[in-house]
Each structure stands twice: as structure tokens, then as C-alpha cells.
Design a protein around this motif. Structure first.
Motif, PDB file in Angstrom:
ATOM      1  N   GLU A 158       2.722  -4.946 -11.912  1.00  7.87           N
ATOM      2  CA  GLU A 158       4.206  -4.658 -12.027  1.00  7.87           C
ATOM      3  C   GLU A 158       4.571  -3.581 -12.500  1.00  7.87           C
ATOM      4  O   GLU A 158       4.160  -2.877 -13.246  1.00  7.87           O
ATOM      5  N   THR A 159       5.534  -2.983 -11.446  1.00  6.67           N
ATOM      6  CA  THR A 159       6.316  -1.590 -11.372  1.00  6.67           C
ATOM      7  C   THR A 159       7.637  -1.973 -11.594  1.00  6.67           C
ATOM      8  O   THR A 159       8.056  -2.498 -10.046  1.00  6.67           O
ATOM      9  N   THR A 160       8.791  -0.798 -11.359  1.00  9.68           N
ATOM     10  CA  THR A 160      10.057  -0.943 -11.555  1.00  9.68           C
ATOM     11  C   THR A 160      10.135   0.690 -11.204  1.00  9.68           C
ATOM     12  O   THR A 160       9.733   1.061 -12.321  1.00  9.68           O
ATOM     13  N   ARG A 161      11.842   0.866 -10.838  1.00  4.52           N
ATOM     14  CA  ARG A 161      11.780   1.704 -10.376  1.00  4.52           C
ATOM     15  C   ARG A 161      13.991   2.212 -10.340  1.00  4.52           C
ATOM     16  O   ARG A 161      13.858   1.339  -9.690  1.00  4.52           O
ATOM     17  N   ARG A 162      14.133   2.185 -11.379  1.00  4.33           N
ATOM     18  CA  ARG A 162      15.311   2.113 -11.635  1.00  4.33           C
ATOM     19  C   ARG A 162      15.959   3.968 -12.047  1.00  4.33           C
ATOM     20  O   ARG A 162      15.238   4.816 -13.089  1.00  4.33           O
ATOM     21  N   LYS A 163      17.119   4.087 -11.531  1.00  4.21           N
ATOM     22  CA  LYS A 163      17.267   5.501 -11.537  1.00  4.21           C
ATOM     23  C   LYS A 163      16.579   6.516 -11.680  1.00  4.21           C
ATOM     24  O   LYS A 163      16.439   8.293 -13.155  1.00  4.21           O
ATOM     25  N   GLY A 164      15.666   6.631 -11.519  1.00  9.69           N
ATOM     26  CA  GLY A 164      14.441   8.230 -11.052  1.00  9.69           C
ATOM     27  C   GLY A 164      13.676   7.456 -12.162  1.00  9.69           C
ATOM     28  O   GLY A 164      12.386   8.418 -12.275  1.00  9.69           O
ATOM     29  N   GLN A 165      13.312   6.685 -13.085  1.00 12.03           N
ATOM     30  CA  GLN A 165      12.764   6.442 -13.795  1.00 12.03           C
ATOM     31  C   GLN A 165      11.546   5.479 -13.310  1.00 12.03           C
ATOM     32  O   GLN A 165      12.299   3.785 -12.709  1.00 12.03           O
ATOM     33  N   THR A 166      10.512   5.886 -13.577  1.00 12.69           N
ATOM     34  CA  THR A 166       8.941   4.609 -13.210  1.00 12.69           C
ATOM     35  C   THR A 166       8.468   4.159 -13.694  1.00 12.69           C
ATOM     36  O   THR A 166       8.467   4.607 -15.388  1.00 12.69           O
ATOM     37  N   ASP A 167       8.671   2.666 -14.330  1.00 16.89           N
ATOM     38  CA  ASP A 167       8.100   2.216 -15.599  1.00 16.89           C
ATOM     39  C   ASP A 167       6.384   1.028 -14.810  1.00 16.89           C
ATOM     40  O   ASP A 167       7.563   0.426 -13.928  1.00 16.89           O
ATOM     41  N   SER A 168       5.717   1.199 -15.398  1.00 20.25           N
ATOM     42  CA  SER A 168       4.996   0.424 -15.034  1.00 20.25           C
ATOM     43  C   SER A 168       3.381  -0.301 -15.953  1.00 20.25           C
ATOM     44  O   SER A 168       3.603  -0.083 -16.931  1.00 20.25           O
TER      45      SER A 168
ATOM     46  N   SER B 254       0.389  -0.941  -0.103  1.00 17.61           N
ATOM     47  CA  SER B 254      -0.154   0.135  -0.135  1.00 17.61           C
ATOM     48  C   SER B 254       1.162   1.473  -0.067  1.00 17.61           C
ATOM     49  O   SER B 254       0.804   2.383  -0.987  1.00 17.61           O
ATOM     50  N   GLU B 255       1.924   1.437   0.915  1.00 17.46           N
ATOM     51  CA  GLU B 255       2.664   2.508   0.697  1.00 17.46           C
ATOM     52  C   GLU B 255       3.648   2.890  -0.364  1.00 17.46           C
ATOM     53  O   GLU B 255       3.951   3.804  -0.617  1.00 17.46           O
ATOM     54  N   LEU B 256       3.882   1.369  -1.073  1.00 16.24           N
ATOM     55  CA  LEU B 256       4.570   2.054  -2.435  1.00 16.24           C
ATOM     56  C   LEU B 256       3.474   2.383  -3.530  1.00 16.24           C
ATOM     57  O   LEU B 256       4.176   3.320  -4.082  1.00 16.24           O
ATOM     58  N   ASP B 257       2.118   1.612  -3.565  1.00 16.73           N
ATOM     59  CA  ASP B 257       1.200   2.580  -4.205  1.00 16.73           C
ATOM     60  C   ASP B 257       0.813   3.652  -3.882  1.00 16.73           C
ATOM     61  O   ASP B 257       0.886   4.168  -5.047  1.00 16.73           O
ATOM     62  N   ARG B 258       0.855   4.094  -3.348  1.00 17.49           N
ATOM     63  CA  ARG B 258       0.489   5.295  -2.263  1.00 17.49           C
ATOM     64  C   ARG B 258       1.607   6.640  -2.335  1.00 17.49           C
ATOM     65  O   ARG B 258       1.070   6.991  -3.038  1.00 17.49           O
ATOM     66  N   ARG B 259       2.992   5.963  -2.417  1.00 12.95           N
ATOM     67  CA  ARG B 259       3.946   6.800  -1.613  1.00 12.95           C
ATOM     68  C   ARG B 259       5.059   6.090  -2.042  1.00 12.95           C
ATOM     69  O   ARG B 259       6.112   6.507  -1.767  1.00 12.95           O
ATOM     70  N   PRO B 260       5.458   6.247  -3.612  1.00 13.41           N
ATOM     71  CA  PRO B 260       6.656   5.742  -4.848  1.00 13.41           C
ATOM     72  C   PRO B 260       7.627   6.203  -4.693  1.00 13.41           C
ATOM     73  O   PRO B 260       8.598   6.168  -4.346  1.00 13.41           O
ATOM     74  N   GLU B 261       7.394   7.970  -4.363  1.00 21.73           N
ATOM     75  CA  GLU B 261       8.274   8.595  -3.942  1.00 21.73           C
ATOM     76  C   GLU B 261       9.158   8.290  -2.744  1.00 21.73           C
ATOM     77  O   GLU B 261       9.914   9.158  -2.042  1.00 21.73           O
ATOM     78  N   ASP B 262       8.536   7.663  -1.792  1.00 16.95           N
ATOM     79  CA  ASP B 262       9.296   7.401  -0.657  1.00 16.95           C
ATOM     80  C   ASP B 262      10.961   6.530  -1.020  1.00 16.95           C
ATOM     81  O   ASP B 262      11.330   5.880   0.621  1.00 16.95           O
ATOM     82  N   PHE B 263      10.952   5.225  -2.655  1.00 18.67           N
ATOM     83  CA  PHE B 263      11.503   4.800  -2.330  1.00 18.67           C
ATOM     84  C   PHE B 263      11.927   4.989  -3.675  1.00 18.67           C
ATOM     85  O   PHE B 263      12.215   5.414  -3.967  1.00 18.67           O
ATOM     86  N   GLN B 264      13.934   4.478  -3.247  1.00 18.36           N
ATOM     87  CA  GLN B 264      14.722   5.137  -3.900  1.00 18.36           C
ATOM     88  C   GLN B 264      14.727   3.792  -4.987  1.00 18.36           C
ATOM     89  O   GLN B 264      14.808   4.205  -6.127  1.00 18.36           O
ATOM     90  N   THR B 265      14.818   2.636  -5.300  1.00 15.43           N
ATOM     91  CA  THR B 265      14.115   1.603  -6.023  1.00 15.43           C
ATOM     92  C   THR B 265      13.479   0.928  -5.949  1.00 15.43           C
ATOM     93  O   THR B 265      13.156   0.363  -4.409  1.00 15.43           O
TER      94      THR B 265
END
Length: 168
Positions: A45-55, A17-28
Motif C-alpha cells: 500500500e502506497t499513496t502520494r498526495r501533495k508531494g508526500q508519500t505514505d507507504s 514496476s515503474e511506480l515501485d522503482r521510480r515513484p518520482e515519475d508520478f504526480q499522485t
């Protein structure tokens, strides 16, 4: 004896829930959840690498093809699964056979591949497991007792094997 996972899933549900609602709290993060229920499939499915998020979020009915769905729909389906009363986990590695021999279409099951590093944390945490959901502990224990290949169910926590594991 069989390991029960309601407490583990409650913590995973909060993290999800935290990741879904506040992904900016996660580095990767690299999250793939595949929920099979009632003959259908929901993938979150969602991924964040190098500041870019793909879902990517999609579903498939029992007789249909994959169809893209909204993030909210995918999240709600997975969250409803996590809200069930009790869970068992598959060992995946049972004498060289996949744990799928104990998967029963009457019960929802979810493959969880979850890796993340919150901002400020020094290391990445990851887990990879398959859970079967039940209404309550009695249903879970009844299922476990009726399972022919009981070695396919996790019996001891924490669970660590080469291809499936709790947090590491």
C-alpha cells in the motif's frame, strides 16, 4: 465464454514496476494490492498526495498476525503473482452477492486498487478489480468450467461495473 487477462496483467505489472522503482515519475498515486496465496496475505500500500508519500507493507501467514515487511518483499510477492501465465477476474457484483463464492484457496488471488496520474498527464486513471492467477490458460479454463457461479467471472472485456472496473 470467459475473459482472459494475461495481456492486461502484463501491462499492469510494467506500471507497478515503474511506480515501485521510480515513484518520482508520478504526480499522485493511491495503490493498494492485497495478495492472498497459500493461506497467507501480502499487502502493498502506497499513496502520494501533495508531494508526500505514505507507504505500508505487511504480511500475514495462515496462522499468524500481521507483520510489517520490507517494500522489496511485498513487491517481489506481488510481482511473482503478476508473472503467472494466465488470469481471470471476478465481477464482484453478482446478483447482490460478493464474487468471493468462486475464490478457491488453491489459487492465488489479488485485489488491485490502483489510481495514478503521471507527471504531465491531464487526468487520473484508476482501476479496481480482483484477479485469480493460474499457471497457464488451460488451468484458467478448467477452473472457469468447474465454477458453479460462472457469472462471478468476467466474461467480456472491457469490464465496467459500479464497484469493479478496468481503467477509467
Amino acid at each position: 465464454m470467459i475473459a482472459l487477462y494475461a495481456d492486461y496483467i502484463a501491462n499492469l505489472r510494467a506500471l507497478f514496476s515503474e511506480l515501485d522503482r521510480r515513484p518520482e515519475d508520478f504526480q499522485t498515486f493511491n495503490v493498494r494490492l492485497e495478495l492472498a496465496a497459500a493461506g497467507g496475505l501480502i499487502v502493498y500500500e502506497t499513496t502520494r498526495r501533495k508531494g508526500q508519500t505514505d507507504s505500508l507493507y505487511y504480511g500475514r501467514s495462515a496462522a499468524g498476525a500481521n507483520q510489517q515487511i520490507s517494500q522489496g518483499s511485498a513487491f517481489s510477492a506481488i510481482d511473482r503473482f503478476f508473472a503467472l501465465g494466465q488470469f481471470l477476474a471476478l465481477t464482484v457484483e453478482t446478483n447482490g452477492r460478493k464474487g468471493s463464492s468462486v475464490i478457491d484457496a488453491r489459487y492465488p488471488h489479488c485485489a488491485v486498487n490502483f489510481s495514478y496520474r503521471k507527471k504531465g498527464q491531464p487526468v487520473t486513471r484508476s482501476m479496481l478489480m480482483v484477479f485469480i492467477g493460474f499457471n497457464d490458460e488451460a488451468d484458467a479454463l478448467q477452473f472457469a468450467a468447474a465454477t458453479i457461479n460462472s457469472s462471478a467471472l468476467v466474461a467480456e472485456r472491457p469490464h465496467y461495473m459500479e464497484r469493479s472496473y478496468e481503467w477509467k
